[in-house]
Enzyme design. Structure first.
Site, PDB file in Angstrom:
ATOM      1  N   HIS A  17      33.344 -36.890   1.017  1.00 23.63           N
ATOM      2  CA  HIS A  17      32.842 -36.475   0.863  1.00 23.63           C
ATOM      3  C   HIS A  17      33.158 -34.560   0.225  1.00 23.63           C
ATOM      4  O   HIS A  17      32.283 -34.560  -1.659  1.00 23.63           O
ATOM      5  CB  HIS A  17      32.057 -35.572   2.381  1.00 23.63           C
ATOM      6  N   GLU A  18      34.482 -34.336   0.080  1.00 21.04           N
ATOM      7  CA  GLU A  18      35.027 -32.796  -0.524  1.00 21.04           C
ATOM      8  C   GLU A  18      35.317 -33.639  -1.860  1.00 21.04           C
ATOM      9  O   GLU A  18      35.097 -33.119  -2.781  1.00 21.04           O
ATOM     10  CB  GLU A  18      36.389 -32.855   0.215  1.00 21.04           C
ATOM     11  N   HIS A  21      32.679 -33.316  -4.012  1.00 18.65           N
ATOM     12  CA  HIS A  21      31.820 -32.134  -4.352  1.00 18.65           C
ATOM     13  C   HIS A  21      32.831 -31.405  -5.600  1.00 18.65           C
ATOM     14  O   HIS A  21      32.357 -30.945  -7.098  1.00 18.65           O
ATOM     15  CB  HIS A  21      31.894 -30.725  -3.523  1.00 18.65           C
TER      16      HIS A  21
END
Length: 363
Positions: A17-18, A21
């Site tokens: 997920h990170e 980003h």
């Protein structure tokens, strides 16, 4: 080992997920100064040329930090590559990239499973599987039905097998609104007789508050016929999983008081993953994909401290022609973060006290 495997899967999903980003920012030339797994005090860190990578003490997620509001940053505030100085579309891509990464990852987990393990082959068994009881207040729960029960007959009428059995059961439920019906239920080695009264809801449809699936068992796996079958089968399973998870969140929003008790935190997730791994290591594929979809849907919700909350701020900015004052945004995000951390800690404590190993200490 099964617990460590589940923890490893959960940590991997947070990194995915990170990383979404992080890559969305870096590929657009946007400055990134922190990449952290967890929150709170730093347990380990590595200072790269442009970014600090860290593992922190509170395992409730992770974050990618930007130097926009870092008082120690030597980047000029008017630098065009600061996130806040980029157009709304660029910022929206960065904010939504974590959700997109989790969804893409879930799809490829299914595809990898089919390549590594094979395409599962199913055999229809008698009855209908109760996949989940959605609420402790549902008629099914009041009657004593549990997840993993198999309903074999209704009012002494055998249901048969396959999807036809599920359809027949649903018809019987809908035709007996506010009238008791007798169920013959298989629970492990036991056969039980239960009586449930379907409840007529606002839309006029009678329900008992369960998720029903055909009672099927995996009898084996076969190699895929080619790349096309792997990709198409992964797409089908991904779609079904996404819709099932989304339906669960809709039930949580529309019937929160009844369903809230089923909400679990990291401890509960790890416990479920460990049980999957202990029963069949290949089920970790399903566990990873389902939790990844869950993380994506949770993060897209328009709540403070989540990606959806930041996208909501961008939408307001687009409609107003200017962003909300920084003070308002910071207060909302900090309040949301504190509530999120508080909820996470509460769930950790609650789920830990409900673990069998914990309860055995006091017996």
């Amino acid at each position: 080992m099964s617990v460590l495997a589940a923890i490893g899967v959960l940590a991997l999903l947070i990194v995915v997920h990170e990383l979404g980003h992080f890559l969305a920012a870096r590929l657009q030339g946007i400055h990134v100064n922190r990449f952290s797994l967890g929150f709170g005090p730093i347990l380990w860190k590595y200072q790269g040329r442009r970014t600090e990578y860290a593992v922190r003490a509170i395992p409730l997620g992770g974050f990618v930090g930007f130097p926009d509001d870092d008082p120690d940053s030597d980047i000029p505030p008017n630098d065009p590559d600061l996130l806040r100085n980029r157009p709304i579309l660029d910022r929206a891509i960065v904010i939504s990239a974590g959700v997109i990464a989790n969804l893409i990852f879930a799809y490829f987990v299914f595809a990898t499973q089919f390549v590594a393990v094979g395409i599962p082959q199913f055999s229809d068994q008698s009855g209908v599987l109760v996949a989940d009881v959605i609420s402790v207040e549902a008629p099914a729960a009041q009657a004593g039905l549990r997840a993993e029960d198999v309903i074999l007959a209704v009012n002494d009428q055998s249901l048969g097998d396959g999807n036809e059995a599920r359809i027949l059961l649903m018809q019987q439920i809908q035709e007996h609104a506010d009238q008791p019906i007798d169920l013959t239920v298989q629970r492990g080695e036991q056969q039980l007789d239960l009586t449930v009264t379907p409840r007529s809801e606002e839309d006029g449809i009678a329900r008992i508050g369960v998720q029903l699936l055909p009672n099927r068992r995996v009898t084996g796996y076969r190699p895929p016929s080619g790349v096309v079958e792997v990709l198409s089968e992964a797409a089908r399973v991904f779609q079904n999983a996404f819709l099932a998870v989304a339906q669960g969140f809709i039930s949580l929003v529309t019937n929160f008081s009844s369903v809230a008790s089923q909400v679990g935190g990291p401890v509960k997730i790890v416990e479920q993953g460990a049980s999957f791994a202990a029963s069949d290591a290949t089920r970790l594929f399903d566990f990873a994909a389902l939790i990844s979809i869950n993380l994506a849907i949770i993060n897209i919700l328009p709540l403070p401290a989540l990606d959806g909350g930041q996208l909501a701020f961008l939408l307001i900015e687009a409609l107003r022609g200017k962003p909300l004052p920084n003070r308002i945004q910071e207060n909302v995000m900090q309040t949301g973060l504190m509530l999120l951390l508080g909820l996470g800690i509460f769930l950790i404590v609650r789920d830990t006290t409900q673990l069998e190993v914990f309860q055995n200490l006091f017996q």
